[in-house]
Every structure is written in C-alpha cells, then in structure tokens.
Design a protein around this motif. Sequence first.
Motif, PDB file in Angstrom:
ATOM      1  N   LEU A   1      45.234  40.367  86.640  1.00 18.11           N
ATOM      2  CA  LEU A   1      43.813  40.589  86.378  1.00 18.11           C
ATOM      3  C   LEU A   1      43.176  41.549  87.373  1.00 18.11           C
ATOM      4  CD1 LEU A   1      42.701  36.909  85.598  1.00 18.11           C
ATOM      5  CD2 LEU A   1      42.814  38.803  83.963  1.00 18.11           C
ATOM      6  N   ALA A   2      43.790  41.719  88.525  1.00 16.95           N
ATOM      7  CA  ALA A   2      43.164  42.499  89.597  1.00 16.95           C
ATOM      8  C   ALA A   2      42.911  43.945  89.192  1.00 16.95           C
ATOM      9  CB  ALA A   2      44.033  42.449  90.850  1.00 16.95           C
ATOM     10  N   GLU A   3      43.817  44.523  88.412  1.00 15.87           N
ATOM     11  CA  GLU A   3      43.714  45.944  88.070  1.00 15.87           C
ATOM     12  C   GLU A   3      42.434  46.268  87.307  1.00 15.87           C
ATOM     13  OE1 GLU A   3      45.771  48.881  88.650  1.00 15.87           O
ATOM     14  OE2 GLU A   3      46.119  47.484  90.289  1.00 15.87           O
ATOM     15  N   ASN A   4      41.910  45.306  86.572  1.00 15.53           N
ATOM     16  CA  ASN A   4      40.708  45.564  85.768  1.00 15.53           C
ATOM     17  C   ASN A   4      39.536  44.696  86.215  1.00 15.53           C
ATOM     18  OD1 ASN A   4      39.358  46.968  83.687  1.00 15.53           O
ATOM     19  ND2 ASN A   4      39.560  45.207  82.319  1.00 15.53           N
ATOM     20  N   THR A   5      39.502  44.377  87.500  1.00 17.30           N
ATOM     21  CA  THR A   5      38.422  43.523  88.011  1.00 17.30           C
ATOM     22  C   THR A   5      37.740  44.173  89.209  1.00 17.30           C
ATOM     23  OG1 THR A   5      39.547  41.509  87.266  1.00 17.30           O
ATOM     24  CG2 THR A   5      37.833  41.247  88.935  1.00 17.30           C
ATOM     25  N   LEU A   6      36.431  44.326  89.097  1.00 18.27           N
ATOM     26  CA  LEU A   6      35.592  44.756  90.212  1.00 18.27           C
ATOM     27  C   LEU A   6      35.304  43.528  91.063  1.00 18.27           C
ATOM     28  CD1 LEU A   6      33.552  46.980  91.436  1.00 18.27           C
ATOM     29  CD2 LEU A   6      31.843  45.803  90.065  1.00 18.27           C
ATOM     30  N   VAL A   7      35.663  43.561  92.337  1.00 22.61           N
ATOM     31  CA  VAL A   7      35.456  42.425  93.232  1.00 22.61           C
ATOM     32  C   VAL A   7      34.455  42.823  94.319  1.00 22.61           C
ATOM     33  CG1 VAL A   7      36.513  40.808  94.866  1.00 22.61           C
ATOM     34  CG2 VAL A   7      37.784  41.542  92.829  1.00 22.61           C
ATOM     35  N   VAL A   8      33.430  42.002  94.482  1.00 22.29           N
ATOM     36  CA  VAL A   8      32.410  42.223  95.510  1.00 22.29           C
ATOM     37  C   VAL A   8      32.418  41.040  96.469  1.00 22.29           C
ATOM     38  CG1 VAL A   8      29.929  42.427  95.981  1.00 22.29           C
ATOM     39  CG2 VAL A   8      30.925  43.544  93.960  1.00 22.29           C
ATOM     40  N   TYR A   9      32.392  41.324  97.773  1.00 19.01           N
ATOM     41  CA  TYR A   9      32.137  40.267  98.759  1.00 19.01           C
ATOM     42  C   TYR A   9      30.894  40.655  99.548  1.00 19.01           C
ATOM     43  CZ  TYR A   9      32.398  36.641 102.209  1.00 19.01           C
ATOM     44  OH  TYR A   9      32.084  35.545 102.969  1.00 19.01           O
ATOM     45  N   THR A  10      29.939  39.698  99.627  1.00 21.41           N
ATOM     46  CA  THR A  10      28.718  39.941 100.373  1.00 21.41           C
ATOM     47  C   THR A  10      28.156  38.609 100.853  1.00 21.41           C
ATOM     48  OG1 THR A  10      26.606  41.143 100.310  1.00 21.41           O
ATOM     49  CG2 THR A  10      27.167  39.830  98.370  1.00 21.41           C
ATOM     50  N   SER A  11      27.016  38.682 101.517  1.00 20.16           N
ATOM     51  CA  SER A  11      26.267  37.497 101.938  1.00 20.16           C
ATOM     52  C   SER A  11      24.836  37.655 101.444  1.00 20.16           C
ATOM     53  CB  SER A  11      26.291  37.370 103.461  1.00 20.16           C
ATOM     54  OG  SER A  11      25.422  36.337 103.901  1.00 20.16           O
ATOM     55  N   ASP A  12      24.103  36.538 101.366  1.00 19.11           N
ATOM     56  CA  ASP A  12      22.713  36.668 100.917  1.00 19.11           C
ATOM     57  C   ASP A  12      21.833  37.329 101.965  1.00 19.11           C
ATOM     58  OD1 ASP A  12      22.905  34.444 102.566  1.00 19.11           O
ATOM     59  OD2 ASP A  12      21.829  33.091 101.237  1.00 19.11           O
ATOM     60  N   GLN A  13      22.313  37.454 103.186  1.00 19.57           N
ATOM     61  CA  GLN A  13      21.677  38.227 104.245  1.00 19.57           C
ATOM     62  C   GLN A  13      22.560  38.176 105.480  1.00 19.57           C
ATOM     63  OE1 GLN A  13      19.009  35.547 103.230  1.00 19.57           O
ATOM     64  NE2 GLN A  13      20.455  34.111 104.091  1.00 19.57           N
ATOM     65  N   GLY A  14      22.136  38.829 106.546  1.00 18.86           N
ATOM     66  CA  GLY A  14      22.849  38.723 107.801  1.00 18.86           C
ATOM     67  C   GLY A  14      22.445  37.469 108.560  1.00 18.86           C
ATOM     68  N   PHE A  15      22.865  37.383 109.835  1.00 20.34           N
ATOM     69  CA  PHE A  15      22.571  36.191 110.633  1.00 20.34           C
ATOM     70  C   PHE A  15      22.748  36.541 112.102  1.00 20.34           C
ATOM     71  CE2 PHE A  15      22.844  31.505 111.447  1.00 20.34           C
ATOM     72  CZ  PHE A  15      21.817  31.110 110.595  1.00 20.34           C
ATOM     73  N   TYR A  16      21.949  35.887 112.948  1.00 21.91           N
ATOM     74  CA  TYR A  16      22.062  36.116 114.389  1.00 21.91           C
ATOM     75  C   TYR A  16      23.124  35.203 114.986  1.00 21.91           C
ATOM     76  CZ  TYR A  16      17.860  38.836 113.856  1.00 21.91           C
ATOM     77  OH  TYR A  16      16.970  39.794 113.440  1.00 21.91           O
ATOM     78  N   LEU A  17      24.053  35.806 115.665  1.00 20.44           N
ATOM     79  CA  LEU A  17      25.110  35.061 116.348  1.00 20.44           C
ATOM     80  C   LEU A  17      24.883  35.198 117.857  1.00 20.44           C
ATOM     81  CD1 LEU A  17      28.196  36.020 114.153  1.00 20.44           C
ATOM     82  CD2 LEU A  17      26.492  34.208 113.812  1.00 20.44           C
ATOM     83  N   GLY A  18      23.690  34.801 118.281  1.00 22.76           N
ATOM     84  CA  GLY A  18      23.330  34.850 119.690  1.00 22.76           C
ATOM     85  C   GLY A  18      22.637  36.126 120.117  1.00 22.76           C
ATOM     86  N   GLU A  19      22.646  37.160 119.288  1.00 22.46           N
ATOM     87  CA  GLU A  19      21.922  38.380 119.636  1.00 22.46           C
ATOM     88  C   GLU A  19      20.436  38.061 119.775  1.00 22.46           C
ATOM     89  OE1 GLU A  19      25.517  39.295 117.101  1.00 22.46           O
ATOM     90  OE2 GLU A  19      23.695  38.094 116.771  1.00 22.46           O
ATOM     91  N   HIS A  20      19.831  38.599 120.814  1.00 19.02           N
ATOM     92  CA  HIS A  20      18.419  38.309 121.148  1.00 19.02           C
ATOM     93  C   HIS A  20      18.202  36.825 121.439  1.00 19.02           C
ATOM     94  CE1 HIS A  20      17.643  42.395 119.863  1.00 19.02           C
ATOM     95  NE2 HIS A  20      18.120  42.117 118.667  1.00 19.02           N
ATOM     96  N   GLY A  21      19.286  36.111 121.718  1.00 19.16           N
ATOM     97  CA  GLY A  21      19.189  34.683 122.003  1.00 19.16           C
ATOM     98  C   GLY A  21      18.995  33.827 120.773  1.00 19.16           C
ATOM     99  N   TRP A  22      19.216  34.392 119.587  1.00 18.62           N
ATOM    100  CA  TRP A  22      18.811  33.741 118.343  1.00 18.62           C
ATOM    101  C   TRP A  22      19.969  33.211 117.501  1.00 18.62           C
ATOM    102  CZ3 TRP A  22      15.202  38.344 116.762  1.00 18.62           C
ATOM    103  CH2 TRP A  22      13.962  38.201 117.402  1.00 18.62           C
ATOM    104  N   PHE A  23      19.582  32.280 116.592  1.00 15.87           N
ATOM    105  CA  PHE A  23      20.314  31.962 115.374  1.00 15.87           C
ATOM    106  C   PHE A  23      19.323  32.186 114.233  1.00 15.87           C
ATOM    107  CE2 PHE A  23      18.095  28.171 116.587  1.00 15.87           C
ATOM    108  CZ  PHE A  23      17.808  27.458 115.429  1.00 15.87           C
ATOM    109  N   ASP A  24      19.728  32.006 113.003  1.00 17.41           N
ATOM    110  CA  ASP A  24      18.925  32.218 111.798  1.00 17.41           C
ATOM    111  C   ASP A  24      18.811  33.713 111.454  1.00 17.41           C
ATOM    112  OD1 ASP A  24      17.592  30.312 109.852  1.00 17.41           O
ATOM    113  OD2 ASP A  24      16.037  31.834 110.055  1.00 17.41           O
ATOM    114  N   LYS A  25      17.754  34.091 110.702  1.00 19.49           N
ATOM    115  CA  LYS A  25      17.675  35.439 110.118  1.00 19.49           C
ATOM    116  C   LYS A  25      16.207  35.885 110.043  1.00 19.49           C
ATOM    117  CE  LYS A  25      18.098  32.308 106.474  1.00 19.49           C
ATOM    118  NZ  LYS A  25      18.924  31.117 106.344  1.00 19.49           N
ATOM    119  N   ARG A  26      15.677  36.338 108.893  1.00 17.51           N
ATOM    120  CA  ARG A  26      14.263  36.583 108.584  1.00 17.51           C
ATOM    121  C   ARG A  26      13.707  37.916 109.068  1.00 17.51           C
ATOM    122  NH1 ARG A  26      12.388  31.102 107.077  1.00 17.51           N
ATOM    123  NH2 ARG A  26      14.212  29.798 107.457  1.00 17.51           N
ATOM    124  N   PHE A  27      14.014  38.312 110.281  1.00 11.95           N
ATOM    125  CA  PHE A  27      13.491  39.569 110.806  1.00 11.95           C
ATOM    126  C   PHE A  27      14.138  40.786 110.141  1.00 11.95           C
ATOM    127  CE2 PHE A  27      12.178  37.129 114.633  1.00 11.95           C
ATOM    128  CZ  PHE A  27      10.894  37.655 114.794  1.00 11.95           C
TER     129      PHE A  27
END
Length: 535
Positions: free
Chosen positions: A342-368
């Motif tokens: 099936l792979a030959e005729n299948t468009l596959v997308v991987y994404t997230s509903d948004q990014g996320f803070y992994l400690g950058e700026h001291g933060w978790f969560d998203k929104r900005f």
Amino acid sequence: MNRILFYLFFGGFFLLLTSCNEKVEEQISKKPNILFIMSDDHAYQAISAYDDQLINTPNIDRIAKEGMLFTNASVTNSICAPSRAVILTGKHSHINGKIDNISPFDTTNVTFPQLLQKAGYQTAMFGKLHFGNNPKGFDEFKILPGQGDYYNPRFITATGDTTVTGYVTDITTDLTLDWLKNRRDAKKPFMLMYLHKAPHRSWMPAPRHYKEFTKKNYPLPATLFDDYATRETTAGPAEMNILKHMTLRYDLKITDAVLEELKIEEHLGIGGLNKFNPEQRAEWDKVYGPINEAFKKEYSNMNDSTLMVWKYQRYMQDYLGTIAAVDENVGRVLDYLDNEGLAENTLVVYTSDQGFYLGEHGWFDKRFMYDESFKTPLLIKWPNVITPGTTEDEMVQNLDFAQTFLEVAGVKSPEDMQGKSLVPLLKVEKEKWDRDAVYYHYYEYPAEHAVKRHYGIATKEFKLIHFYYDVDVWELYDREKDPQELHNVFDDSDYAQVVSELKEKLNELRKKYKDSDSLSNQYIQLYKDKGLIEE
C-alpha cells in the motif's frame, strides 16, 4: 433478425456500460490513499530528524528519509482544539469559530473529510479529536472523549462508548491496523486519520519504557533560566514556568504521602493513576516508588535552581518516554503499508497539533507565537512524487492541509478555504509557490497559563507580534540573528523600516484572511458574556 439486432445492440451497450463502470472504479481506486498521523503537543525538538539531542525516533524519521522534511511549518493558533478545527476546515480560527478549547465547534463547517467521502474515499478516524463526539465525513471512528486517558481509555464510537484495557498509544494503533486489515475496501482509496493522545500532559509512558527513560539525564536548554528581560509584560506573566507552575503531583508523579510529609500543598492529583488496574499500578510503583523516596531525601537540600533542574529532568523523562511509544507504533503502521503493498500509493503525513516548550524560556506548554510553540513538525512522504530525503524551508501552516489533501484526491476545494495546497512544494514546483509570510492569532485569555491575546506575522527573517486586550505591546524578533527570540527589537531604531514594512504587510494579511479588531472585540465580548472576563 430484429430480435438478434436488439440483443446485439443492448448486449453491446451493457458491455460498454460495464466497461465504463470498471474504468471509473479503476480510476477511483488509483487515487492516492491519505494517511494523516498527528500527535498532541509533539515538539519538533523531540524528533531526531530535526534534532537528535533528546531522543531517537527512527520510525518517524523514516517519513523524512523517504520523503520531505519541512523546517518552517507552523500553526495559526497554538492550542489543541483550535488547531484541529483549522486542519479540518482549512480556515483560520476566527472564521471557523473554534477560537479556543472552551467554545464548541460549529458543526455547520464543511470539513475536508466530508468532501473526500463524497468523492468516493473511504474515511476513518482513530484516537484523539478533542472536540465533539460525532465527527462528520467518516465511515467509522473511535475517538477519545476530550483529552482521553493514557491507561484503559474510553472511546466514543457511532454505536456507543467502549473502554479498552491497555496503553492508549498501542490501542489507537491496534484500532487503526484492525481497520486497515479487516474493514478497508480495497476498491476505494482511503483517508485515514490516526491521532495520538501522546505526548499531551500529564505525560504517562508505557510500562515498557518506565525504567529506560526515568534513568536518563538530558542537556539543559540554553534559555532554561530566561529572565524575560525585554518581554516583562508579555512572557513574564505567563503561568507555564517549570519551577513555579509545573506540579510535583499531577505532572511529576510525587505521591500525596510524600507531599504531606514534606508539607507541600498542591491541588491537582496525579493524572490518570485512578485508571490503573492493580497489575498496572504495581508495575508503576516499582519504578516511580523509588523516585518518590529519592525526592523525599533530596528535597530539603534543593534551592530554586536545583529544583528547577530536577523538575526539568523528570519532565523530560516522562514526556520523551511517551514519544518512544508513538515512534514504535508509527513504525507498526508504516511496516503494514510496506508489507501489504500500500505504501507506493499512499501519501503519509506526520505532524503535531502544535509545538511545545521543552524547557526553553523555562517553560512547558505552548500558546505563544514564539518558535517552540508556533512551529510544528511536518514530515510527508509520497512515493514517486516526493524525492526522498528532501528538505523544504518555505512558510507552510496547518491551514494548508485541507486543500493539499483535496488536490491530491482530485477534488476541487471550496473557495472559502484559506490555505494553499502544498502539492507544488511536494513536486518541487516552487515557481508556483508565492507565500512569503504567515498569520497567527491566539485568543484564550484570561484562562489557564495566562498567555495574553496576540496576533502577528512571521517571515523567514522576522516576526512581528501585537499583544492586546489588557496590554498594548508590540514585539519584533530578528529570526536570523536571534533564533532564541530573547531580544525584542521593536523600539530599536535600526529596525524602524522593518517595523513599518511588517505592519503594512500584517494589515494586508488581516484583510486577506478577514480578521480585524472589530472581530477580536466580538470574541472578547463572548468571553464577557460567558463570565470568563469580568466587566
């Protein structure tokens, strides 16, 4: 003689009609399948195709190796339910009406699955939708109610609710594979939405990953102790700081008994533990019990800096542990597509509903609109169309998915959709791509995490943001010179011309997408009417 002619004529007509029907069926069946894989709050920094410092994700990376990696993909509104509404409708939040996690989704919106279903696609959805319990345009669905649970989750179906024992990432994949194996109509192309709960808060890994990930230590982000020096009135008040706002109990799994002994008061319970059966709880306690004991001994010697670092490490251990299961399960589905031809005729997308803070700026969560939450991972493979191993840096958004899938399927998109099909970029026809800036608008304030309302424009070089409602603050970031977005240069005379040009372009985008101060005020009044804002 006449009777013979009659039979010859109608027999020939019947054969012609049958042949035409077979050709139509063949044309329909040759249309590309579409597999849309989306996780919840999966930071691009936690995919090794983007950055391998935190985790190795070989199966998600396969999509980039066999297809295209987008380095400038972003969202229009960095919060779960609104992002999903934008994806389904191809319209900004202020047009589809789903501005936040609070307001209901307007089911009169036309979604791309409805249009694909009408065009002959078999459609299915499994996992986390986040809003509603009867998504339109799907032949079959099993979705989590709201956020759903990591363990022994309940699913909503068209025929009633059902609870499944096990780990949600594995179960969502089992449901997806079961549909592909047992209920997929081979005569039709399919559009399958395979939607993970992980790695959404409160980050509960699968048992097989407890020991490995709770023993890991991770490099500290350069901005973990950000003081928001040029962003005091915007970034400063946000309630998403790891030290101040990440809870020991709900987020980091410290038990009531330990907190009581240490005289620490918190109001949120440990997320999801009430869903465990006795065997699952015993397995959990074997690993997290010693973590609690160690914390109890160390706590009295901790200061703010060492507690911040301890919290960050615990956060990463559980957050990344949930991603390990996502990656394994994505591999299961990709393997199935490969093994079944099936792979030959299948468009596959991987994404997230948004990014996320992994400690950058001291933060978790998203929104900005700052990069870690504004940008989102996007990897697409489409054999015989996308050149394997390519990278694309054009400005694309979740707004574009609907029109992309419709073009792939040969379906005309409604004129009121606001995105752009990514097909020219997938085919390396960049001369057909004319976007040089994207628009963003966040609404959910006052609310959890206290991120102020703001809208803005981003180009590859700059980002201009306007915070409004209870403040009136502008910020400008030079994305090339200041990729960590630490220095607001809006008032810097060297950038006066940039500010002028971007404000003009921002106004043009707002008109193009039919946004305005008047509409913003209507949504503020909606909050007042609901009692979310005091008059």
